[in-house]
Design an enzyme around this catalytic site. Structure first.
Site, PDB file in Angstrom:
ATOM      1  N   ASP A  82       4.122 -40.137 -10.695  1.00 11.22           N
ATOM      2  CA  ASP A  82       3.087 -40.145  -8.960  1.00 11.22           C
ATOM      3  C   ASP A  82       3.768 -40.452  -8.466  1.00 11.22           C
ATOM      4  O   ASP A  82       3.564 -40.652  -6.683  1.00 11.22           O
ATOM      5  CB  ASP A  82       1.930 -40.305  -9.310  1.00 11.22           C
ATOM      6  CG  ASP A  82       0.971 -39.718 -10.381  1.00 11.22           C
ATOM      7  OD1 ASP A  82       1.386 -38.987 -11.780  1.00 11.22           O
ATOM      8  OD2 ASP A  82      -0.457 -40.673 -10.065  1.00 11.22           O
ATOM      9  N   GLU A 109      -1.525 -32.333  -4.256  1.00  9.78           N
ATOM     10  CA  GLU A 109      -0.525 -33.253  -3.905  1.00  9.78           C
ATOM     11  C   GLU A 109       0.974 -32.881  -3.767  1.00  9.78           C
ATOM     12  O   GLU A 109       1.853 -33.927  -3.064  1.00  9.78           O
ATOM     13  CB  GLU A 109      -0.931 -33.946  -4.289  1.00  9.78           C
ATOM     14  CG  GLU A 109      -2.782 -35.463  -4.154  1.00  9.78           C
ATOM     15  CD  GLU A 109      -2.363 -36.425  -4.922  1.00  9.78           C
ATOM     16  OE1 GLU A 109      -3.518 -37.098  -3.849  1.00  9.78           O
ATOM     17  OE2 GLU A 109      -2.676 -36.062  -6.018  1.00  9.78           O
ATOM     18  N   GLU A 146      -0.879 -32.567 -12.745  1.00  9.32           N
ATOM     19  CA  GLU A 146      -2.288 -32.061 -12.441  1.00  9.32           C
ATOM     20  C   GLU A 146      -2.505 -31.961 -10.548  1.00  9.32           C
ATOM     21  O   GLU A 146      -3.888 -30.989 -11.130  1.00  9.32           O
ATOM     22  CB  GLU A 146      -3.421 -33.308 -12.755  1.00  9.32           C
ATOM     23  CG  GLU A 146      -4.563 -33.613 -12.865  1.00  9.32           C
ATOM     24  CD  GLU A 146      -5.195 -34.922 -13.376  1.00  9.32           C
ATOM     25  OE1 GLU A 146      -6.479 -35.365 -13.182  1.00  9.32           O
ATOM     26  OE2 GLU A 146      -4.766 -36.075 -12.371  1.00  9.32           O
TER      27      GLU A 146
END
Length: 962
Positions: free
Chosen positions: A688, A768, A764
């Protein structure tokens, strides 16, 4: 040129061309003992490791991603699928030894001159033309003999190969490189150079192979180059270095350049090393003794829809869609192996590049005997380069029939293979000495060649009968080694190229064949469209891939949001920076409640992710008051507090300081060095980074735009460090890999880092992902980096297309299964499965909202989330008569849903946030009511009658901020 030296030349090429909240436990538990598998209805429910069933890792594979809590709760959620731990289907491999290799094994590629892609990562002004053409029609295949596969226990059966032996034909190739000046701080090679490969000549056949210089093809582009690199100098001195990363490198110990941690081939060097590498449409994995063939070679799989397992239907969603679908793992359709491979076989990964890697199998560590399998995204053939081994082609699905067919051209020997599952495959053998290899079918799992053999074997599936066979014949003998991307933006339109380096036999006259994904095909220019073929193969999670002939693809992205700024933005009106007096009155009445919150406390967390969200939230809030509300004095104090809070991270004095990981090469949180791999979403493990660092980059862009004096060299260097880590534009940066997160082949990022995963990488949070591209764009604009700004714009354009094709599903979606698209969003998209869920719960507002697909709501949101999609999603799931009405949702999710509603119904969104009884518990900790009001007002002019006396009641609204 020996292959062990190709990495050096490839890196030189890239160098030349590039010179210019609270988290719960991680998904993986090493102590997990209870696991299950799931099969399609009617299939056996016991573990099956190979054959025509495979196994289905239907768990969410919690290893690799900690659970993300809701905006207003921190509790862990049970596994949404009810499956804990690792799946027992891994029982046969879980206890295999995991010895590490002490050094690379020597490479082999003596007979393969290479063409390399030009203009990679460099200005698109390299003006070359494409010369690729469709392959010439080949004569009809002549079947000279056939061999029915014997039973599994039969001692032997052979094929009668009567092809004529011949010397390897002469091959000439080269590549001329165009490059431009570097902005790197270190010494660079000359700005114009050519790379010539020299072939080793060790046999009479090799003497006919030469190397010269010829130009690779790429469509010319003009405009702002999007890959001009940032300075590649040292990281800021506040960041200390560590060489003890918790994840060891397996088989890549001698690689000293930065390693791509989030790319498709990470399974080669993680865990058991048996995870599938998804090149699309093929999956390639080390068999490591598993399956019906008990092979130690490299298994090739391609699954049709009939073996896909579907999850249960969700009757709460209109259309009753299935919750998930998953492809089986472990079906070994074809295997590239050798007699010498056994329990002592080792796998190494070499030439780790942005779009490719080499998987190398050797009988023992240090052996000069090896099979090198270049793994390139979209490759049309799975190719094995053999050095002094007895080739063994195997199948865990069982050979039904093998046919010796006529040669496509001199020196290439062809076999047609029918498997027991009814699929048809082609095998091409290209011996180094040109002699007929005379492969023999020994059993229904083994098809063996001569001992001491050196050459190349190519395997491909043929789904298109005789016409497909002709096309595949026409490109046999050559294959891709690596790829490069280039791109530019001009007048609101973007162009990007994927150029593939090829090698092989009769290189100049043999066109390369590669597979394109649906979003590529949709954006191809006319020249590239003209090279599409009729061959199509299903991918695991992205619809059908189409075979395309040629070494370069050109994709066009019109209507980029080049004029988009920090203000609310709409597709029809662009930037909206002149709000009505009524809107400003409400916004400035609400703002003090949030401006008075403690920026220091909300950003002083044990998480880079939540800290970054807080900084981005306050930066957006301050911008709203300063610019949109027209009251910079009201925001002045908060702006100073924001700078102070941001300086904590620049000085690296946060709770878990960043460290520079000199093992894999990147900037990571120090949180997991204490043993918790799931701390801060696994940031230490490279999970991430585009999410975490994107928030910091976005906040910095706003601060710098409001106060240019903040843009000191040290502040810019720190933010640029985050850009280099997550979204580097340089291929020669000694500290960071190129484009760690964003995958320029898939058109979106991958979030999973250094965690073993049988379902591959996953993404996911599409919102973002979009935020990171937007942050790059705006940081580039703020600091005057036109290339970074253009790159962010191009990424946004590509994301809009790829997310529409694969993640945000409108009713006419053609790439996801018809019985799945009613979910409207994918939830989590893996390389091998798609699951309409999250890592923290199954509530629809969790899946559709939060950071998964809505949050953060930014000016880029209406660009990526089309009104048609938002309307379909709202009407089906969140309207008053829908499954999960937004009015019934509690906590921060409620604000997320109503902010998203502004994209189609800004009046209702405005009224929700402007109501006098507003409850601040409806606001996620990474957002503000003030910005949401401005976001809605950007598309709606509220009349004075709707002010609801907010200015006189703001102090007591809803009990204050959460």
């Amino acid at each position: 040129m020996e292959r062990k030296h190709r990495w050096g030349s490839s890196f030189l090429l890239m160098w030349l061309l590039a010179a210019e909240g609270v988290y719960s436990a991680p998904r993986h538990s090493s102590s997990a003992a209870s696991s299950r598998t799931q099969f399609p209805p009617g299939a056996e429910t016991e573990r099956v490791l190979a054959g025509t069933k495979g196994f289905y890792p239907t768990s969410l594979e919690r290893e690799g991603h900690p659970v993300r809590p809701t905006p207003t709760s921190t509790g862990k959620n049970k596994d949404p699928l009810g499956l804990d731990g690792l799946f027992d289907a891994l029982g046969d491999t879980a206890n295999l030894p995991n010895e590490l290799l002490s050094e690379f094994l020597p490479g082999w590629d003596k007979n393969y001159p290479v063409t390399v892609p030009v203009s990679a990562y460099k200005p698109a002004s390299a003006d070359t033309t494409t010369s690729a053409t469709k392959p010439q029609t080949e004569p009809e295949t002549s079947e000279t003999s056939t061999a029915e596969a014997p039973s599994q226990n039969a001692p032997e059966a052979t094929t009668d190969t009567s092809q004529t032996s011949s010397q390897a034909s002469s091959t000439t190739t080269s590549a001329t490189q165009s490059s431009s000046s570097s902005s790197a701080s270190q010494a660079q090679p000359s700005s114009s150079a050519s790379l010539t490969t020299t072939a080793s000549q060790t046999t009479q056949a090799e003497n006919s192979i030469t190397s010269s210089v010829v130009q690779a093809s790429v469509t010319s582009m003009s405009g702002q180059d999007v890959f001009v690199p940032l300075a590649t100098g040292p990281i800021p001195q506040t960041i200390t270095a560590r060489n003890d990363h918790p994840v060891p490198k397996k088989g890549i110990e001698n690689v000293t350049t930065p390693i791509e941690t989030n790319k498709f081939y990470a399974g080669l060097f993680l865990g058991s090393q048996t995870n599938t590498t998804f090149t699309h449409p093929y999956g390639v994995s080390w068999a490591k003794g598993s399956g019906n063939a008990q092979s130690y070679g490299m298994a090739i799989s391609h699954n049709e829809v009939n073996v896909v397992a579907n999850g249960p239907t969700n009757t709460n969603i209109p259309g009753n869609p299935i919750q998930y679908y998953i492809n089986p793992i472990g079906i070994q359709h074809m295997i590239l192996s050798a007699t010498e491979l056994n329990t002592s076989t080792v796998l190494t990964a070499e030439n780790l590049l942005p779009f490719s890697a080499d998987a190398v199998l050797s009988p023992t560590p240090g052996s000069s005997q090896r099979i090198t399998i270049p793994l390139v995204q979209g490759m049309g053939f799975v190719t094995g380069m053999y050095n002094n081994l007895q080739p063994l082609i195997q199948s865990g699905v069982f050979f039904n029939k093998v046919v010796t067919a006529s040669s496509p051209r001199i020196g290439i020997y062809k076999y047609k293979v029918s498997l027991a599952d009814g699929t048809e495959w082609l095998v091409y053998a290209i011996p180094q000495d040109g002699k007929d290899p005379d492969f023999r079918l020994e059993s229904n799992t083994n098809f063996r060649g001569p001992s001491g053999w050196s050459g190349t074997i190519q395997i491909t599936k043929n789904p298109a009968g005789a016409s497909g066979e002709k096309l595949l014949d026409g490109s046999s003998g050559v294959f891709a080694l690596e790829a490069a991307v280039s791109g530019s933006v001009l007048n609101g339109a973007g162009t990007y190229n994927l150029a593939f380096a090829k090698t092989g036999k009769q290189l100049q006259e043999t066109p390369l064949l590669m597979y394109a994904l649906p979003h590529h095909v949709e954006s191809f220019d006319n020249t590239t469209k003209g090279r599409m073929t009729s061959i199509s193969l299903r991918t695991t999670t992205k619809g059908n891939a189409t075979a395309v002939v040629g070494e370069t693809w050109t994709m066009l992205e019109p209507n980029l949001p080049t004029q988009m700024g920090f203000d609310p933005w709409t597709v029809s009106s662009g930037n909206v920076n002149n709000l009505s007096a009524a809107a400003k009155q409400v916004i400035l009445s609400v703002a003090p409640t949030e401006l008075n919150q403690s920026i220091d406390q909300q950003s002083d967390l044990n998480s880079m992710y939540y800290s970054g969200k807080a900084l981005s939230k306050f930066a957006t809030l301050i911008y709203t008051v300063n610019k949109l509300g027209g009251n910079p004095d009201l925001a002045a104090s908060a702006l100073e507090n924001l700078k102070t809070a941001f300086s904590r991270f620049i000085d690296n004095k946060q709770q878990f300081p960043l460290v520079y990981d000199s093992v894999w090469r990147g900037v990571v949180s120090s949180a997991s060095y204490g043993g918790d791999s799931g701390a801060d979403f696994g940031n230490t493990y490279y999970n991430d980074h585009h999410f975490h660092y994107g928030y910091f980059i976005h906040a910095a862009a706003i601060i710098g735009s409001l106060d240019s004096t903040w843009l000191t060299d040290s502040n810019k260097a720190w933010v640029n460090m985050l850009v280099r880590d997550a979204g580097n534009s340089a291929a020669n940066d000694p500290y960071f890999p190129f484009s760690r997160s964003f995958d320029w082949y898939h058109g979106h990022s991958w979030a999973k880092g250094l965690f073993e995963s049988f379902d591959g990488k996953d993404e996911e949070s599409t919102s973002e992902d979009t935020m990171f591209a937007y942050a790059l764009k705006m940081w580039g604009k703020t600091i005057g980096d036109a290339s970074m700004e253009a790159r962010g714009n191009l990424m946004l354009g590509i994301l809009r297309r790829s997310l529409h094709n694969y993640f945000l599903m409108e009713s006419d979606n053609k790439n996801q299964p018809a019985n799945f698209i009613a979910n409207k969003v994918t939830g989590i998209l893996f390389e091998n499965k798609v699951d309409h869920t999250t890592y923290f719960g199954n509530n629809l507002e969790y899946i559709q909202g939060q950071s998964i697909h809505m949050l953060p709501l930014l000016p880029s949101s209406p660009y990526v989330r089309s009104q048609n999609f938002v309307r379909e999603e709202w009407n089906a799931l969140f309207s008053a008569n829908a499954t999960d009405p937004a009015s019934n949702v509690t906590g921060g999710w409620k604000g997320v849903l109503y902010a998203n509603l502004a994209l189609i119904d800004p009046a209702s969104s405005w009224n929700f946030f402007a109501q006098s009884s507003f409850d601040y518990s409806w606001i996620d900790g990474g957002a503000s009511r003030t910005w949401y009001l401005a976001f809605a007002a950007g598309q709606y002019i509220p009349p004075d009658s709707l002010l609801n006396n907010v200015a006189n009641n703001v102090a007591g609204l809803g009990g204050g901020p959460a």
